[in-house]
Design an enzyme around this catalytic site. Structure first.
Site, mmCIF file in Angstrom:
data_model
loop_
_atom_site.group_PDB
_atom_site.id
_atom_site.type_symbol
_atom_site.label_atom_id
_atom_site.label_comp_id
_atom_site.label_asym_id
_atom_site.label_seq_id
_atom_site.Cartn_x
_atom_site.Cartn_y
_atom_site.Cartn_z
ATOM 1 N N GLY A 20 0.804 -1.221 0.000
ATOM 2 C CA GLY A 20 0.000 0.000 0.000
ATOM 3 C C GLY A 20 0.831 1.262 0.000
ATOM 4 O O GLY A 20 0.347 2.332 0.370
ATOM 5 N N SER A 21 2.087 1.180 -0.457
ATOM 6 C CA SER A 21 2.916 2.395 -0.436
ATOM 7 C C SER A 21 2.429 3.407 -1.475
ATOM 8 O O SER A 21 2.476 4.618 -1.231
ATOM 9 C CB SER A 21 4.400 2.064 -0.650
ATOM 10 O OG SER A 21 4.671 1.731 -1.981
ATOM 11 N N ASN A 22 1.968 2.930 -2.624
ATOM 12 C CA ASN A 22 1.417 3.874 -3.615
ATOM 13 C C ASN A 22 0.136 4.513 -3.093
ATOM 14 O O ASN A 22 -0.081 5.713 -3.267
ATOM 15 C CB ASN A 22 1.164 3.164 -4.946
ATOM 16 C CG ASN A 22 2.431 3.022 -5.758
ATOM 17 O OD1 ASN A 22 2.891 3.987 -6.366
ATOM 18 N ND2 ASN A 22 3.034 1.846 -5.738
ATOM 19 N N LEU A 97 -3.432 -6.913 -9.388
ATOM 20 C CA LEU A 97 -2.728 -7.814 -10.314
ATOM 21 C C LEU A 97 -3.619 -8.447 -11.375
ATOM 22 O O LEU A 97 -3.118 -8.968 -12.367
ATOM 23 C CB LEU A 97 -2.037 -8.937 -9.521
ATOM 24 C CG LEU A 97 -1.013 -8.445 -8.481
ATOM 25 C CD1 LEU A 97 -0.359 -9.629 -7.794
ATOM 26 C CD2 LEU A 97 0.038 -7.554 -9.129
ATOM 27 N N ASN A 114 -2.779 2.994 -14.227
ATOM 28 C CA ASN A 114 -2.008 1.951 -13.535
ATOM 29 C C ASN A 114 -0.553 2.385 -13.412
ATOM 30 O O ASN A 114 -0.030 3.103 -14.266
ATOM 31 C CB ASN A 114 -2.064 0.647 -14.352
ATOM 32 C CG ASN A 114 -1.287 -0.495 -13.702
ATOM 33 O OD1 ASN A 114 -1.405 -0.750 -12.506
ATOM 34 N ND2 ASN A 114 -0.470 -1.185 -14.486
ATOM 35 N N HIS A 116 3.338 0.791 -13.148
ATOM 36 C CA HIS A 116 4.085 -0.449 -13.406
ATOM 37 C C HIS A 116 5.571 -0.171 -13.160
ATOM 38 O O HIS A 116 6.094 0.848 -13.631
ATOM 39 C CB HIS A 116 3.859 -0.893 -14.865
ATOM 40 C CG HIS A 116 4.557 -2.174 -15.176
ATOM 41 N ND1 HIS A 116 4.055 -3.400 -14.786
ATOM 42 C CD2 HIS A 116 5.726 -2.432 -15.805
ATOM 43 C CE1 HIS A 116 4.898 -4.349 -15.167
ATOM 44 N NE2 HIS A 116 5.913 -3.791 -15.794
ATOM 45 N N ASP A 157 -0.947 -3.992 -19.192
ATOM 46 C CA ASP A 157 0.190 -3.061 -19.349
ATOM 47 C C ASP A 157 0.370 -2.507 -20.764
ATOM 48 O O ASP A 157 1.494 -2.171 -21.156
ATOM 49 C CB ASP A 157 1.513 -3.754 -18.926
ATOM 50 C CG ASP A 157 1.489 -4.223 -17.479
ATOM 51 O OD1 ASP A 157 0.854 -3.542 -16.654
ATOM 52 O OD2 ASP A 157 2.103 -5.250 -17.183
ATOM 53 N N GLU A 186 7.978 5.798 -8.822
ATOM 54 C CA GLU A 186 6.582 5.421 -9.098
ATOM 55 C C GLU A 186 5.632 6.342 -8.347
ATOM 56 O O GLU A 186 4.641 6.804 -8.908
ATOM 57 C CB GLU A 186 6.305 4.000 -8.584
ATOM 58 C CG GLU A 186 6.758 2.895 -9.436
ATOM 59 C CD GLU A 186 6.054 1.611 -9.003
ATOM 60 O OE1 GLU A 186 6.651 0.872 -8.213
ATOM 61 O OE2 GLU A 186 4.926 1.353 -9.456
HETATM 62 C C1 GRF Z 1 4.162 -1.352 -7.207
HETATM 63 O O1 GRF Z 1 5.500 -1.618 -7.513
HETATM 64 C C2 GRF Z 1 3.383 -1.222 -8.481
HETATM 65 O O2 GRF Z 1 4.123 -0.825 -9.551
HETATM 66 C C3 GRF Z 1 2.927 -2.586 -8.758
HETATM 67 O O3 GRF Z 1 2.705 -3.164 -7.506
HETATM 68 C C4 GRF Z 1 3.497 -2.515 -6.525
HETATM 69 C C5 GRF Z 1 2.579 -2.099 -5.432
HETATM 70 O O4 GRF Z 1 3.295 -1.606 -4.328
HETATM 71 N N1 GRF Z 1 1.859 -2.561 -9.706
HETATM 72 P P1 GRF Z 1 2.530 -0.916 -3.129
HETATM 73 O O5 GRF Z 1 1.514 -1.909 -2.600
HETATM 74 O O6 GRF Z 1 1.866 0.305 -3.655
HETATM 75 O O7 GRF Z 1 3.571 -0.609 -2.116
#
Ligand code: GRF
Length: 221
Positions: A20-22, A97, A114, A116, A157, A186
């Site tokens: 969940g870092s994004n 995914l 998305n 990637h 993708d 990212e």
């Molecule tokens: C990220 O590297 C993103 O590119 C990929 O899955 C990962 C998710 O990381 N699609 P997080 O859960 O957001 O930390």
């Protein structure tokens, strides 16, 4: 006029295994007014997934839509229902995914983005996620890798690219060290891309996305 646009009503889809870092980066950007959006829903597929726990800790509304429970036929309808109930107008896939059901892609055409962790079209496609991507990049011997933020279409993708950021690949890199170098890029590219969308600055011509310059502040017009 960019300033009169409402904030995005954003759903963030997270994966069963993601940290969940994004999600956290997008949330922080909304709080700091770097991203004109409200996260109105976080969607996961498994209750208790780390990214969903993070969403709850951030005080964000969460929905679990589990295809094992809905069945494949019911999955798209259940998703669409949750999105409509929450008033979602834009979707950010952050570690999700699966391939999104085509009815969702159609309902939110050019409103799904998305991230990637590679420079697409390299190292993308089904099964290319997380460590697999970085391992493939290292095994291929590329000297530069990075991340891609793109619109989502019906395949994995392949949608039009909004933003990319590159990082060097070092000889001593492991998938973990390369992933750690790509991740902050990212986060930044994801915020940029969504903010451009929020400002109405993205023009899609075929598979080419143009980013229009920002409008000057109202006081300067
Ligand atoms: C990220 O590297 C993103 O590119 C990929 O899955 C990962 C998710 O990381 N699609 P997080 O859960 O957001 O930390």
């Amino acid at each position: 006029m960019a300033s009169s646009r409402p904030p995005l009503a954003l759903a963030v889809f997270v994966g069963a295994r993601g940290r969940g870092s994004n999600l956290a980066a997008l949330h922080a950007a909304t709080q700091q007014n770097r991203l004109k959006a409200r996260i109105v829903l976080v969607v996961g597929s498994r209750a208790g997934a780390p990214a969903l726990e993070r969403a709850v800790a951030l005080g964000l509304p969460v929905a679990v839509v589990d295809s094992k429970k809905t069945g494949e036929e019911g999955y798209a309808d259940a998703l669409l229902h949750a999105l409509r109930e929450a008033g979602v107008d834009t979707i950010a896939l952050a570690g999700y995914l699966r391939r999104l059901p085509s009815s969702i892609v159609s309902a939110y055409r050019l409103r799904i983005v998305n991230t990637h962790p590679a420079l697409l079209p390299l190292f993308g496609g089904k099964g290319m996620y997380g460590e697999h991507v970085h391992r493939a990049a290292l095994e291929y011997g590329v000297k530069v890798s990075g991340c891609t933020v793109h619109f989502v279409d019906e395949e994995y993708d392949t949608g039009p690219i909004i933003a990319q950021r590159a990082v060097p690949v070092l000889e001593e890199d492991t998938p973990e060290t390369l992933a750690a170098r790509v991740l902050p890029q990212e986060h930044a590219a994801f915020v940029d891309a969504l903010q451009w969308l929020a400002e109405g600055r993205l023009v899609v011509e075929g598979r080419v996305v143009r980013v229009l310059p920002p409008l000057p502040p109202l006081s300067a017009r």
